[in-house]
Design a protein around this motif. Structure first.
Motif, mmCIF file in Angstrom:
data_model
loop_
_atom_site.group_PDB
_atom_site.id
_atom_site.type_symbol
_atom_site.label_atom_id
_atom_site.label_comp_id
_atom_site.label_asym_id
_atom_site.label_seq_id
_atom_site.Cartn_x
_atom_site.Cartn_y
_atom_site.Cartn_z
ATOM 1 N N THR A 12 0.847 -1.198 0.000
ATOM 2 C CA THR A 12 0.000 0.000 0.000
ATOM 3 C C THR A 12 0.880 1.244 0.000
ATOM 4 O O THR A 12 1.808 1.359 0.806
ATOM 5 N N TYR A 13 0.597 2.142 -0.919
ATOM 6 C CA TYR A 13 1.301 3.433 -0.947
ATOM 7 C C TYR A 13 0.526 4.432 -0.092
ATOM 8 O O TYR A 13 -0.665 4.682 -0.333
ATOM 9 N N GLN A 14 1.191 4.972 0.902
ATOM 10 C CA GLN A 14 0.560 5.954 1.788
ATOM 11 C C GLN A 14 0.741 7.349 1.191
ATOM 12 O O GLN A 14 1.822 7.915 1.215
ATOM 13 N N MET A 15 -0.339 7.891 0.640
ATOM 14 C CA MET A 15 -0.320 9.227 0.055
ATOM 15 C C MET A 15 -0.832 10.246 1.080
ATOM 16 O O MET A 15 -1.431 9.864 2.097
ATOM 17 N N PRO A 16 -0.614 11.543 0.850
ATOM 18 C CA PRO A 16 -1.040 12.555 1.832
ATOM 19 C C PRO A 16 -2.526 12.488 2.185
ATOM 20 O O PRO A 16 -2.887 12.658 3.350
ATOM 21 N N ASN A 17 -3.367 12.197 1.183
ATOM 22 C CA ASN A 17 -4.811 12.233 1.436
ATOM 23 C C ASN A 17 -5.513 10.895 1.268
ATOM 24 O O ASN A 17 -6.727 10.809 1.452
ATOM 25 N N LYS A 18 -4.751 9.864 0.895
ATOM 26 C CA LYS A 18 -5.395 8.570 0.687
ATOM 27 C C LYS A 18 -4.353 7.457 0.660
ATOM 28 O O LYS A 18 -3.141 7.720 0.637
ATOM 29 N N SER A 19 -4.821 6.229 0.650
ATOM 30 C CA SER A 19 -3.965 5.056 0.517
ATOM 31 C C SER A 19 -4.255 4.391 -0.824
ATOM 32 O O SER A 19 -5.415 4.262 -1.222
ATOM 33 N N VAL A 20 -3.206 3.976 -1.513
ATOM 34 C CA VAL A 20 -3.359 3.296 -2.801
ATOM 35 C C VAL A 20 -2.966 1.835 -2.612
ATOM 36 O O VAL A 20 -1.830 1.529 -2.270
ATOM 37 N N TYR A 21 -3.936 0.945 -2.836
ATOM 38 C CA TYR A 21 -3.728 -0.487 -2.598
ATOM 39 C C TYR A 21 -3.187 -1.122 -3.885
ATOM 40 O O TYR A 21 -3.926 -1.689 -4.683
ATOM 41 N N ALA A 22 -1.870 -1.047 -4.053
ATOM 42 C CA ALA A 22 -1.239 -1.434 -5.315
ATOM 43 C C ALA A 22 -1.159 -2.947 -5.506
ATOM 44 O O ALA A 22 -1.235 -3.441 -6.632
ATOM 45 N N VAL A 23 -0.979 -3.690 -4.417
ATOM 46 C CA VAL A 23 -0.914 -5.157 -4.462
ATOM 47 C C VAL A 23 -1.710 -5.689 -3.285
ATOM 48 O O VAL A 23 -1.573 -5.195 -2.164
ATOM 49 N N GLN A 24 -2.540 -6.699 -3.551
ATOM 50 C CA GLN A 24 -3.398 -7.218 -2.481
ATOM 51 C C GLN A 24 -3.331 -8.741 -2.405
ATOM 52 O O GLN A 24 -3.682 -9.447 -3.356
ATOM 53 N N ASN A 25 -2.826 -9.221 -1.293
ATOM 54 C CA ASN A 25 -2.875 -10.647 -0.928
ATOM 55 C C ASN A 25 -2.383 -11.577 -2.035
ATOM 56 O O ASN A 25 -3.071 -12.519 -2.436
ATOM 57 N N VAL A 26 -1.171 -11.332 -2.492
ATOM 58 C CA VAL A 26 -0.587 -12.168 -3.540
ATOM 59 C C VAL A 26 0.164 -13.334 -2.922
ATOM 60 O O VAL A 26 0.929 -13.167 -1.967
ATOM 61 N N ASN A 27 -0.083 -14.513 -3.461
ATOM 62 C CA ASN A 27 0.622 -15.728 -3.047
ATOM 63 C C ASN A 27 1.284 -16.342 -4.280
ATOM 64 O O ASN A 27 0.638 -16.542 -5.312
ATOM 65 N N LEU A 28 2.562 -16.624 -4.163
ATOM 66 C CA LEU A 28 3.322 -17.114 -5.311
ATOM 67 C C LEU A 28 4.497 -17.949 -4.829
ATOM 68 O O LEU A 28 5.164 -17.595 -3.853
ATOM 69 N N THR A 29 4.736 -19.057 -5.501
ATOM 70 C CA THR A 29 5.897 -19.895 -5.194
ATOM 71 C C THR A 29 6.762 -20.040 -6.434
ATOM 72 O O THR A 29 6.249 -20.319 -7.523
ATOM 73 N N LEU A 30 8.053 -19.824 -6.271
ATOM 74 C CA LEU A 30 9.015 -20.015 -7.358
ATOM 75 C C LEU A 30 9.960 -21.129 -6.947
ATOM 76 O O LEU A 30 10.669 -21.020 -5.940
ATOM 77 N N ASN A 31 9.959 -22.210 -7.706
ATOM 78 C CA ASN A 31 10.834 -23.335 -7.406
ATOM 79 C C ASN A 31 12.209 -23.132 -8.035
ATOM 80 O O ASN A 31 12.391 -22.284 -8.915
ATOM 81 N N GLU A 32 13.162 -23.881 -7.577
ATOM 82 C CA GLU A 32 14.511 -23.795 -8.128
ATOM 83 C C GLU A 32 14.490 -24.120 -9.625
ATOM 84 O O GLU A 32 13.822 -25.053 -10.059
ATOM 85 N N GLN A 33 15.213 -23.311 -10.402
ATOM 86 C CA GLN A 33 15.349 -23.483 -11.852
ATOM 87 C C GLN A 33 14.009 -23.428 -12.586
ATOM 88 O O GLN A 33 13.853 -24.010 -13.662
ATOM 89 N N GLU A 34 13.053 -22.697 -12.023
ATOM 90 C CA GLU A 34 11.735 -22.570 -12.632
ATOM 91 C C GLU A 34 11.593 -21.179 -13.239
ATOM 92 O O GLU A 34 12.227 -20.216 -12.804
ATOM 93 N N SER A 35 10.737 -21.044 -14.251
ATOM 94 C CA SER A 35 10.470 -19.750 -14.871
ATOM 95 C C SER A 35 8.987 -19.422 -14.749
ATOM 96 O O SER A 35 8.138 -20.210 -15.167
ATOM 97 N N VAL A 36 8.692 -18.256 -14.162
ATOM 98 C CA VAL A 36 7.310 -17.816 -13.956
ATOM 99 C C VAL A 36 7.130 -16.447 -14.602
ATOM 100 O O VAL A 36 7.910 -15.525 -14.350
ATOM 101 N N GLY A 37 6.118 -16.313 -15.438
ATOM 102 C CA GLY A 37 5.795 -15.034 -16.042
ATOM 103 C C GLY A 37 4.644 -14.372 -15.318
ATOM 104 O O GLY A 37 3.689 -15.044 -14.924
#
Length: 323
Positions: A12-37
């Motif tokens: 969340t970016y805390q702005m002077p007059n509001k909050s911007v929820y840029a990313v919300q509750n992301v879950n991600l797993t990256l395994n060894e030698q794996e490629s994720v787009g």
């Protein structure tokens, strides 16, 4: 074996007059030698998520959740520990490689200085040899060591940026729109080189892009983001062939195909929502052609379609409820 585990990360970016929820509750797993787009429109939170994992966000960004690198939470690392890990264990190739280095210093000198931040006692000659070897790996001539950034083309500078990211042989590489500004021929060459590097150096990669074709041709798994939230994730062969989320389908319909039946390209109507307002229901509901009353009033959770294929939709495409 998992290399990176992102658990319930919100930014969340805390702005002077509001909050911007840029990313919300992301879950991600990256395994060894794996490629994720990670794909999505501009403003979907892709780069913010990546820079958050690397702890490179501005001071007004508040991060919650966990990002575990071999079980160690990056967000709780001391500054000293973070400097030991960043670039050595995880590194990044930024957007706009032409602007990534000082224009008034030679490339070799800049890379040598970066190396000495981590290993100050290493002789200059040894570092120079290592850098020139990296140049060869990314198809750059030795003369680049004594060149200034303005003397190189965009493709060559992109290769310099990749060589810099590999200088400590990291386990994980994040590429943030790293080939976007290149012509298609140069982009294809660099992507092929990256895939060869991953095999030879055992690197895991997160590729952030708005170009679905890049993910389709170079990644094993894909995460689709919209307005800071995960819409769908799974194997590329599943998600990009038979998408279950309407947003994923919309992205694919707006991208031309060079094979198969030619269809009309269609953009997704509407605009990204105001990220300072938390949606009551599905964040994509206002733009979704399949939205029903439940979509506007109840937020969908990521649910399993099959195996490691998930979608955050009340009525996944192809299922009876959405037929």
């Amino acid at each position: 074996m998992s290399l990176l585990e992102v658990k319930d990360v919100s930014i969340t970016y805390q702005m002077p007059n509001k909050s911007v929820y840029a990313v919300q509750n992301v879950n991600l797993t990256l395994n060894e030698q794996e490629s994720v787009g990670i794909v999505g429109e501009s403003g979907s939170g892709k780069s913010t998520l990546a820079m958050g994992i690397l702890r490179l966000l501005p001071s007004n960004a508040k991060i919650t959740g966990e990002a575990l690198l071999h079980g160690e939470d990056i967000f709780k690392m001391s500054d000293k520990r973070l400097r030991e890990v960043r670039w050595v264990n995880m590194s990044v190739v930024f957007q706009k490689a032409m602007n990534a280095m000082s224009p008034v210093h030679k490339i070799g000198l800049q890379m040598l200085d970066i190396y000495k931040v981590h290993y100050p006692d290493t002789p200059d000659a040894e570092i120079k040899t290592k850098i020139i070897e990296l140049f060869k790996i990314v198809n750059l001539p030795p003369r680049v060591y004594d060149s200034y950034p303005h003397e190189l083309s965009g493709g060559m500078m992109q290769r310099v940026a990749i060589a810099l990211s590999l200088i400590f042989q990291p386990e994980m590489l994040i590429m943030d729109e790293a080939t976007t500004a290149l012509d298609v021929v140069t982009q294809s060459q660099i992507l092929d080189e990256i895939m060869d590097l991953e095999k030879n150096m055992n690197i895991a990669r997160i590729m952030i892009t708005h170009d679905v074709s890049v993910v389709a041709s170079t990644c094993k798994r894909v995460v689709v983001m919209y307005a800071g939230q995960m819409m769908e994730d799974g194997d590329v062969t599943d998600v990009l062939v038979k998408p279950k989320h309407p947003y994923t389908k919309g992205l694919l319909n707006s991208f031309p195909s060079f094979s198969g039946e030619k269809t009309e390209l269609r953009g997704i109507p509407g605009n990204l929502p105001d990220l300072s307002i938390l949606a009551k229901g599905c964040v994509f509901a206002d733009r979704c052609p399949y939205a029903k009353e439940k979509c506007f009033n109840e937020k969908p959770e990521l649910k399993t379609i099959a195996g490691n294929w998930h979608t955050a939709c009340h009525y996944p495409l192809g299922e009876e409820d959405n037929a």
